[in-house]
Design a protein around this motif. Structure first.
Motif, short mmCIF file in Angstrom:
data_model
loop_
_atom_site.label_atom_id
_atom_site.label_comp_id
_atom_site.label_asym_id
_atom_site.label_seq_id
_atom_site.Cartn_x
_atom_site.Cartn_y
_atom_site.Cartn_z
N ALA A 58 -30.73 -5.83 -21.49
CA ALA A 58 -31.78 -5.01 -22.06
C ALA A 58 -31.47 -3.52 -22.01
O ALA A 58 -31.83 -2.78 -22.93
CB ALA A 58 -33.09 -5.27 -21.31
N LEU A 59 -30.77 -3.05 -20.95
CA LEU A 59 -30.67 -1.62 -20.70
C LEU A 59 -29.27 -1.05 -20.82
O LEU A 59 -29.11 0.17 -20.91
CB LEU A 59 -31.21 -1.32 -19.29
CG LEU A 59 -32.66 -1.75 -19.02
CD1 LEU A 59 -33.02 -1.47 -17.57
CD2 LEU A 59 -33.62 -1.05 -19.97
N ALA A 60 -28.24 -1.88 -20.78
CA ALA A 60 -26.87 -1.34 -20.82
C ALA A 60 -26.62 -0.60 -22.13
O ALA A 60 -27.07 -1.03 -23.19
CB ALA A 60 -25.85 -2.47 -20.66
N PRO A 61 -25.91 0.52 -22.08
CA PRO A 61 -25.57 1.24 -23.31
C PRO A 61 -24.80 0.34 -24.28
O PRO A 61 -24.10 -0.59 -23.87
CB PRO A 61 -24.69 2.39 -22.81
CG PRO A 61 -25.05 2.56 -21.37
CD PRO A 61 -25.39 1.18 -20.88
N ARG A 101 -22.10 -2.89 -23.68
CA ARG A 101 -22.35 -4.25 -24.15
C ARG A 101 -21.26 -4.70 -25.13
O ARG A 101 -20.86 -5.86 -25.13
CB ARG A 101 -23.73 -4.34 -24.81
CG ARG A 101 -24.88 -4.32 -23.82
CD ARG A 101 -26.21 -4.62 -24.47
NE ARG A 101 -26.73 -3.47 -25.19
CZ ARG A 101 -26.81 -3.37 -26.51
NH1 ARG A 101 -26.38 -4.37 -27.27
NH2 ARG A 101 -27.30 -2.29 -27.08
N ALA A 102 -20.78 -3.77 -25.95
CA ALA A 102 -19.73 -4.11 -26.91
C ALA A 102 -18.46 -4.54 -26.18
O ALA A 102 -17.80 -5.50 -26.59
CB ALA A 102 -19.43 -2.93 -27.82
N ARG A 103 -18.12 -3.85 -25.09
CA ARG A 103 -16.92 -4.23 -24.35
C ARG A 103 -17.07 -5.62 -23.73
O ARG A 103 -16.11 -6.40 -23.71
CB ARG A 103 -16.62 -3.18 -23.27
CG ARG A 103 -16.06 -1.88 -23.84
CD ARG A 103 -15.48 -1.01 -22.76
NE ARG A 103 -16.51 -0.45 -21.88
CZ ARG A 103 -17.18 0.67 -22.14
NH1 ARG A 103 -16.94 1.35 -23.25
NH2 ARG A 103 -18.06 1.12 -21.28
N ARG A 104 -18.26 -5.94 -23.25
CA ARG A 104 -18.47 -7.28 -22.68
C ARG A 104 -18.38 -8.34 -23.78
O ARG A 104 -17.77 -9.40 -23.59
CB ARG A 104 -19.83 -7.37 -21.99
CG ARG A 104 -20.16 -8.78 -21.52
CD ARG A 104 -21.42 -8.86 -20.71
NE ARG A 104 -21.20 -8.40 -19.34
CZ ARG A 104 -22.07 -8.62 -18.35
NH1 ARG A 104 -23.21 -9.25 -18.59
NH2 ARG A 104 -21.81 -8.19 -17.14
N VAL A 105 -19.00 -8.08 -24.94
CA VAL A 105 -18.93 -9.04 -26.05
C VAL A 105 -17.48 -9.25 -26.47
O VAL A 105 -17.03 -10.38 -26.69
CB VAL A 105 -19.77 -8.55 -27.25
CG1 VAL A 105 -19.53 -9.44 -28.47
CG2 VAL A 105 -21.25 -8.54 -26.89
N ALA A 106 -16.72 -8.15 -26.56
CA ALA A 106 -15.32 -8.25 -26.99
C ALA A 106 -14.52 -9.11 -26.02
O ALA A 106 -13.67 -9.92 -26.43
CB ALA A 106 -14.70 -6.85 -27.08
N HIS A 107 -14.79 -8.96 -24.74
CA HIS A 107 -14.06 -9.73 -23.73
C HIS A 107 -14.35 -11.23 -23.86
O HIS A 107 -13.48 -12.06 -23.57
CB HIS A 107 -14.46 -9.23 -22.34
CG HIS A 107 -13.78 -9.97 -21.22
ND1 HIS A 107 -12.43 -9.83 -20.94
CD2 HIS A 107 -14.27 -10.87 -20.31
CE1 HIS A 107 -12.13 -10.61 -19.92
NE2 HIS A 107 -13.21 -11.24 -19.52
N ARG A 108 -15.55 -11.56 -24.32
CA ARG A 108 -15.96 -12.97 -24.36
C ARG A 108 -15.78 -13.64 -25.72
O ARG A 108 -15.97 -14.84 -25.85
CB ARG A 108 -17.44 -13.08 -23.95
CG ARG A 108 -17.69 -12.66 -22.50
CD ARG A 108 -19.14 -12.81 -22.12
NE ARG A 108 -19.36 -12.55 -20.71
CZ ARG A 108 -20.54 -12.64 -20.09
NH1 ARG A 108 -21.61 -13.00 -20.79
NH2 ARG A 108 -20.65 -12.38 -18.81
N ASP A 130 -20.18 -4.49 -33.89
CA ASP A 130 -21.24 -4.92 -34.81
C ASP A 130 -22.31 -5.70 -34.06
O ASP A 130 -23.51 -5.46 -34.22
CB ASP A 130 -20.64 -5.76 -35.93
CG ASP A 130 -21.69 -6.23 -36.93
OD1 ASP A 130 -22.61 -5.45 -37.23
OD2 ASP A 130 -21.58 -7.37 -37.41
N SER A 131 -21.90 -6.63 -33.21
CA SER A 131 -22.85 -7.41 -32.45
C SER A 131 -23.69 -6.53 -31.54
O SER A 131 -24.90 -6.76 -31.37
CB SER A 131 -22.10 -8.47 -31.61
OG SER A 131 -22.98 -9.19 -30.78
N ALA A 132 -23.08 -5.51 -30.96
CA ALA A 132 -23.79 -4.66 -30.01
C ALA A 132 -24.82 -3.76 -30.67
O ALA A 132 -25.67 -3.19 -29.98
CB ALA A 132 -22.79 -3.81 -29.22
N THR A 133 -24.77 -3.63 -32.00
CA THR A 133 -25.78 -2.82 -32.69
C THR A 133 -27.06 -3.60 -32.97
O THR A 133 -28.03 -3.02 -33.44
CB THR A 133 -25.24 -2.28 -34.03
OG1 THR A 133 -24.98 -3.38 -34.92
CG2 THR A 133 -23.99 -1.45 -33.83
#
Length: 392
Positions: A202-205, A209-216, A239-242
């Motif tokens: 909910a709160l992460a910049p 969040r984009a870096r976590r999505v990219a890793h997964r 894109d997902s993080a937006t």
């Protein structure tokens, strides 16, 4: 990410590696909050212009989305005194996973439709079969790679219109951070152990969040060069993080402005125009997205079956909406022509800065190649055995 010179119905070079568009469509603004009707009313209004341009052919697989569109179109046609829509269903006797005959019969029988197109295909709808080659030579490479399945549908609707269920997957999906939304909307209890994950979501910049999505992201494309794969992973994650946390905001400002919605839509319009037909995707219209946003609010849909039943449950048997099975058509796409071309491919037509031609050839040599690679196959065929039409 997409570049200003990319035509609105085409993929960028990097998107061709992925096989589908992503990111925002240039020039498309977010929708306003206005919603003048229920979801049912919005879908009914979406199908009406197509019904007024007969023959109105419905691309009907028997799945929940196309069944709903067919049922709504039939009800509106009879209420307005217009000709019934005509369902069009591909049949692939040699592809068991594609068989939806029982579901199709249930829907068409319930609606009492007398006209129904049911062509039977063997290898004609292969990714490089005659219909795919027609589209490639006439229009160039259009996404998605299996868009040529609509070429005979548009031909059947010559001078009329086509309705599809495209857009249903996006319309009835939750936002990616749905666990947070469920707690905030009191659809799920707050569990202390899950609190750190929920707070992060909910709160992460956005960048974090984009870096976590990219890793997964499960991207294992052996034919893509490492630098290109890293770039693809990064751009998909960004894109997902937006995506907004609120579903109603996401529907108006993220789904509607996404290239994943507009690029295939424009490609279908180009194909339909060759047959003097118009094509309408009721689940992907501004009015329907606005109505859904107003009806479902920040938490979004409570599941596809439930929302379909609430809005359209009087039109079809309950089991049509609650079914969990789905047909598969991979056997129809890789039925001979594509594999034969892959064996004689000379290596032309692909960006070698992005892909490894020999690894790509190895991917296409198997019995069931990754479908993400098929756009590249069609590009290669057009380059080797075209020519592509100029000025398209």
């Amino acid at each position: 990410m997409t570049g200003p010179t990319v035509p609105a119905d085409r993929l960028t070079a990097l998107e061709s590696v992925w096989g589908m568009p992503f990111g925002r469509q240039p020039g498309v603004a977010a929708l306003d909050r206005g919603a003048s009707s229920t979801l049912r009313g919005a879908v009914e209004r979406a199908v009406l212009p197509a019904l007024r341009r007969p023959p109105c052919v419905v691309s009907f697989s028997g799945g929940r989305d196309s069944s709903t569109v067919l049922a709504v179109a039939t009800a509106v046609a009879r209420r307005e005194g217009l000709p019934d829509p005509v369902p069009y269903s591909h049949r692939f006797p040699g592809v068991p996973d594609s068989h939806e005959d029982d579901w199709q019969e249930l829907v068409v029988g319930h609606l009492g439709l007398s006209e129904w197109e049911r062509p039977r295909w063997t290898d004609e709808l292969d990714v490089l079969g005659p219909h795919a080659r027609t589209v490639l030579l006439r229009d160039g490479v259009l996404p998605p790679f299996n868009g040529h399945l609509h070429e005979p549908v548009f031909a059947a609707a010559h001078g009329g219109s086509v309705l599809t269920g495209i857009g249903g997957d996006e319309l009835f999906s939750q936002v990616s951070r749905y666990p947070v939304v469920r707690v905030l909307a009191r659809r799920a209890p707050l569990r202390p152990r899950a609190l750190p994950h929920l707070l992060f979501s909910a709160l992460a910049p956005r960048g974090v969040r984009a870096r976590r999505v990219a890793h997964r992201l499960p991207l294992e494309f052996g034919w893509v060069r490492p630098a290109a794969l890293a770039r693809l992973r990064r751009e998909l994650a960004q894109d997902s993080a937006t995506e907004p946390l609120r579903w109603d905001v996401a529907a108006r400002s993220w789904m509607w402005t996404g290239r994943i919605l507009h690029v295939p839509r424009l490609a279908k319009e180009r194909m339909a125009a060759a047959h003097d037909a118009v094509v309408v995707h009721p689940f992907a219209t501004p009015e329907v997205l606005r109505a859904a946003a107003a009806a479902w609010g920040p938490a979004g849909p409570r599941g596809r079956a439930g929302e379909l039943l609430r809005s359209f449950g009087d039109l079809l048997p309950r089991e049509v909406f609650t079914r969990e099975t789905k047909a598969g058509f991979n056997g129809a796409f890789w039925a001979g022509a594509g594999a034969r071309f892959a064996r004689r491919w000379t290596g032309v037509g692909v960006d070698t800065d992005l892909v490894d031609p020999e690894a790509l050839r190895a991917q296409w040599s198997g019995p069931d190649p990754d479908l993400h690679s098929i756009t590249l196959l069609q590009q290669a065929w057009l380059a080797q055995e075209g020519p592509a039409p100029l000025g398209r």
